[in-house]
Design a protein around this motif. Structure first.
Motif, PDB file in Angstrom:
ATOM      1  N   ARG A  20       0.820  -1.210   0.000  1.00  0.00           N
ATOM      2  CA  ARG A  20       0.000   0.000   0.000  1.00  0.00           C
ATOM      3  C   ARG A  20       0.855   1.261   0.000  1.00  0.00           C
ATOM      4  N   GLU A  54      -1.066   3.108  -4.912  1.00  0.00           N
ATOM      5  CA  GLU A  54      -2.435   2.634  -5.101  1.00  0.00           C
ATOM      6  C   GLU A  54      -2.614   2.167  -6.541  1.00  0.00           C
ATOM      7  N   LEU A  85      -7.066  -3.537  -0.234  1.00  0.00           N
ATOM      8  CA  LEU A  85      -7.146  -2.192  -0.805  1.00  0.00           C
ATOM      9  C   LEU A  85      -8.272  -1.370  -0.184  1.00  0.00           C
ATOM     10  N   ASP A  86      -9.186  -2.052   0.546  1.00  0.00           N
ATOM     11  CA  ASP A  86     -10.277  -1.348   1.214  1.00  0.00           C
ATOM     12  C   ASP A  86      -9.895  -0.847   2.605  1.00  0.00           C
ATOM     13  N   LEU A  87      -8.779  -1.375   3.123  1.00  0.00           N
ATOM     14  CA  LEU A  87      -8.434  -1.052   4.510  1.00  0.00           C
ATOM     15  C   LEU A  87      -8.016   0.407   4.651  1.00  0.00           C
ATOM     16  N   ARG A  88      -8.460   1.017   5.733  1.00  0.00           N
ATOM     17  CA  ARG A  88      -8.086   2.402   6.048  1.00  0.00           C
ATOM     18  C   ARG A  88      -7.741   2.481   7.532  1.00  0.00           C
ATOM     19  N   GLY A  89      -7.018   3.508   7.905  1.00  0.00           N
ATOM     20  CA  GLY A  89      -6.820   3.848   9.306  1.00  0.00           C
ATOM     21  C   GLY A  89      -6.308   2.712  10.169  1.00  0.00           C
ATOM     22  N   LEU A 134      -5.814  -0.709   8.585  1.00  0.00           N
ATOM     23  CA  LEU A 134      -4.636  -0.764   7.717  1.00  0.00           C
ATOM     24  C   LEU A 134      -3.367  -0.890   8.555  1.00  0.00           C
ATOM     25  N   ARG A 135      -3.304  -0.105   9.633  1.00  0.00           N
ATOM     26  CA  ARG A 135      -2.116  -0.158  10.492  1.00  0.00           C
ATOM     27  C   ARG A 135      -1.950  -1.546  11.107  1.00  0.00           C
ATOM     28  N   ARG A 170      -0.563  -3.939   8.662  1.00  0.00           N
ATOM     29  CA  ARG A 170       0.855  -3.747   8.350  1.00  0.00           C
ATOM     30  C   ARG A 170       1.764  -4.567   9.270  1.00  0.00           C
TER      31      ARG A 170
END
Lengths: 261, 272
Positions: free
Chosen positions: A57, A60, A74-78, A81-82, A85
Motif C-alpha cells: 500500500r 495505489e 485495498l479497502d483497509l483504512r486507518g 490498515l495499520r 501492516r
C-alpha cells in the motif's frame, strides 16, 4: 482459493512517462499460500517492485484486487490498515537507505515493537535482545549506530525489525542483491530458518535465478507488467516456456565449465 | 613478451585513527598485452583500490608504495588515452546535462587532440560500435533518456575513445539486471578482442568473471590470495577462501546435477 494467504488478481497500475501513459502493471494475477516462498523474477522495469509497492500500500493500483488473510487489502483504512501492516512486513535492498542513519540498532527494532504495541516499554529491551539473537546477532550490537555495522549485519537488523511484529508475509525486494556472496548465503539460510520456525511466507523479488533456485517454492516470471510464466523453479529453470524466462536462464552467470544447460 | 602492465609490491594505506589502514598489501601482478584478468573479491578486499591505483585516481591522502609500470609505453600512462575506465554506475559517470555524443567527443578532443567536428563524427562511430540503435540520433540524447544498459554502453564508448591499452571495468555490470548484464559482458568481450586491449575485470561474481577472464586473481583484505588460469581457479583452487567463494556461488544448475564442482554445495543446507 480461500487457503491463500495473499491473492492478487487483475492488478493494474499506469504511470505517465514523458507525457504518455504506460502500464507498469497490466493485469497481474498470483497467489501465495501460508509458509510459501514465491519468487517474482523479471528484467528491470518489468513491474516487480511496483507489485511489491501495491501490496504494501505504498502505491495505489488503478484496478485489481489484493486479498490478504481473507480481507480486501485495498479497502483497509486507518486502524485496520495499520494493524494489517504488522502482519505484512518488508525488507528492501539497501537498509542504509531504508533506515534513519542516526538511529541505533535498538531504536530501529524498538519502533515496530512500540508502534504495533507488541511489547510494553519495560519488556522491550529484552524483546530487542531476543530478536537480535534470532537473526544471529549479538545483543551487544543494540547500542551501535546503523553506519557502524556491516552491510550483512544491517540486513539482519532489517530482518529482525520485520519479524518483530510476527508477520505472516514478508516482501523481500532484492533483499540479498547487494550483499557479499559469502554473507548472502548466510542471510538466505537465516530466512529459511525463520520460515521453518514461524511458518512465514515470502514474496521474494529478484532478478537472480541462482537465488530463486536456492529459496523459492514457486516462481512467477514478469515482463512488461504481466506474469508471463509461473511454475516450480526446476521447471522454469530447466524448461522455460516464455521468451523472458528463456532469456533470464540464458543470461544467468555460470561457472566456467558448467555451461552445459 | 613484455607485459602491458606490471605491478610490484604495490601497497596503499590510508591514515585512520592514529594508525594507517592498509587497503592494499604488497601486490605483484602482471597483465600481458591483450590478456583478460579478473579481480575477484568481496567488500573491503581492495579490488577497487587496485583499479584506482593503476589509473592514478587514488584520493590525495592515500600513501602508496611499490610500482605501477607500463613497459613499452616509454612515458607515464594517461587516463582516457592509455587507460579506459568503466565504473559501476553510468548515471554517476555521465554528465546529466550534456548530450551523450558531446561527452564522447570531448574525450576525443581532450585526449587525442581532435577537432570538434572530427571528434563528433568519431562519437557517432563509437555509439554504433557499442550497438546503440540509431547512433546519429542517440548522440543527441541526454543520459536520462537512456536505460541503464544503454548508459553503460555510452560509458564504454567514452572509455575506448583513445584506443587504450588497458580497459578497466570496475563492477561495470553489477547495477544491471542479468539479461542486460549478459549483453554488456558480450560487448566488452568483443571490443577487447577487436581492439587488442588488455582487460582488468573487477567483480564480486566469480562465475561472471570466469566467463570473460583468461586469469582470475582472488583478493581478500587487501591481499592477493591466489592467481591462476580461470579454469583452474574455478575447478581446482588451492586457497580455502577461493573454495568459499565458489561454495557461495548460487548457480542455477546445481539441482540439475551438472554443477562443475561437485562436493561443494552451499545451497543444499538452504534447500533442505
Amino acid at each position: 482459493m480461500s487457503a491463500d494467504l495473499l491473492s492478487v488478481s487483475g492488478l493494474t497500475k499506469r504511470f505517465s512517462r514523458g507525457g504518455k501513459a504506460f502500464a507498469a502493471l497490466d493485469g497481474v494475477d498470483f497467489a501465495i499460500a501460508p509458509g510459501e516462498t514465491l519468487a517474482l523474477v523479471g528484467p528491470s522495469g518489468s513491474g516487480k517492485s511496483t507489485v511489491a509497492r501495491c501490496i504494501l500500500r505504498l502505491v495505489e493500483p488503478d484496478a485489481g484486487k489484493i486479498r490478504f488473510e481473507g480481507q480486501d487489502l485495498l479497502d483497509l483504512r486507518g486502524a485496520a490498515l495499520r494493524s494489517m501492516r504488522a502482519r505484512l512486513q518488508m525488507v528492501f535492498q539497501d537498509p542504509l537507505a531504508a533506515f534513519n542513519p542516526r538511529a541505533t540498532v535498538a531504536r530501529l527494532i524498538n519502533d515496530p515493537l512500540r508502534i504495533h504495541d507488541v511489547a510494553r516499554r519495560a519488556e522491550r529491551p529484552a524483546a530487542i535482545a531476543s530478536l537480535l539473537e534470532r537473526v544471529g546477532l549479538s545483543p551487544d550490537l543494540a547500542t551501535r549506530h546503523v553506519h557502524e555495522i556491516s552491510g550483512g549485519q544491517r540486513q539482519r537488523v532489517a530482518i529482525a525489525r520485520a519479524i518483530a511484529t510476527k508477520p505472516r508475509l514478508i516482501v523481500l525486494d532484492e533483499a540479498v542483491s547487494a550483499l557479499d556472496v559469502s554473507v548472502r548465503a548466510d542471510v538466505l539460510k537465516l530466512l529459511k530458518a525463520l520460515q521453518d520456525e514461524d511458518g512465514l511466507a515470502y514474496l521474494f523479488i529478484t532478478h537472480d535465478l541462482g537465488v530463486v533456485r536456492a529459496v523459492a517454492d514457486r516462481v512467477a516470471v514478469m515482463d512488461a507488467g504481466r506474469i508471463v510464466e509461473q511454475g516450480a523453479p526446476s521447471q522454469i529453470i530447466g524448461a522455460p516456456s516464455s521468451a523472458t524466462a528463456r532469456a533470464l536462464v540464458a543470461a544467468a552467470p555460470r561457472l566456467l565449465g558448467s555451461e552445459t544447460v | 613478451m613484455s607485459p602491458c602492465l606490471s605491478l610490484r609490491g604495490l601497497s596503499v594505506r590510508y591514515p585512520g585513527n592514529k594508525t594507517l589502514v592498509t587497503a592494499l598489501d604488497s601486490i605483484d601482478l602482471d597483465i600481458a598485452a591483450g590478456e583478460r584478468v579478473a579481480i575477484i573479491g568481496e567488500s573491503g578486499s581492495g579490488k577497487s583500490t587496485l583499479a584506482l591505483a593503476i589509473a592514478n585516481l587514488l584520493p590525495g591522502n592515500a600513501r602508496v608504495q611499490g610500482t605501477v609500470e607500463w613497459p613499452g609505453l616509454g612515458r607515464k600512462a594517461e587516463n582516457g588515452r592509455d587507460i579506459g575506465f568503466v565504473f559501476q554506475d553510468p548515471s554517476a559517470s555521465l554528465d546529466p546535462v550534456m548530450r551523450i555524443g558531446d561527452q564522447i567527443a570531448e574525450v576525443a578532443r581532450a585526449n587525442l587532440g581532435m577537432g570538434w567536428r572530427a571528434a563528433q563524427a568519431l562519437a557517432i562511430q563509437l555509439l554504433d560500435r557499442v550497438r546503440l540503435p540509431e547512433p546519429r540520433l542517440a548522440a543527441q540524447a541526454f543520459p536520462h533518456q537512456l536505460s541503464g544498459g544503454q548508459k553503460q554502453r555510452v560509458a564504454i564508448a567514452a572509455a575506448i575513445v583513445g584506443k587504450p591499452r588497458l580497459l578497466i571495468a570496475d563492477e561495470a555490470t553489477s547495477a544491471l539486471d542479468t539479461i542486460v548484464q549478459a549483453e554488456i559482458m558480450a560487448l566488452i568481450g568483443r571490443l577487447v578482442t577487436e581492439e587488442g586491449m588488455s582487460l582488468l575485470f573487477i567483480s564480486h561474481d566469480i562465475a561472471l568473471a570466469s566467463q570473460i577472464a583468461d586469469r582470475i586473481a582472488v583478493f581478500r583484505h587487501g591481499r592477493l590470495v591466489e592467481v591462476g588460469p580461470a579454469r583452474q581457479i574455478v575447478s581446482n583452487p588451492t586457497d580455502p577462501y577461493t573454495w568459499l567463494l565458489l561454495d557461495a556461488h548460487l548457480g542455477i544448475d546445481a539441482h540439475l546435477g551438472i554443477d562443475a564442482h561437485s562436493g561443494v554445495d552451499a545451497h543444499s543446507e538452504i534447500d533442505a
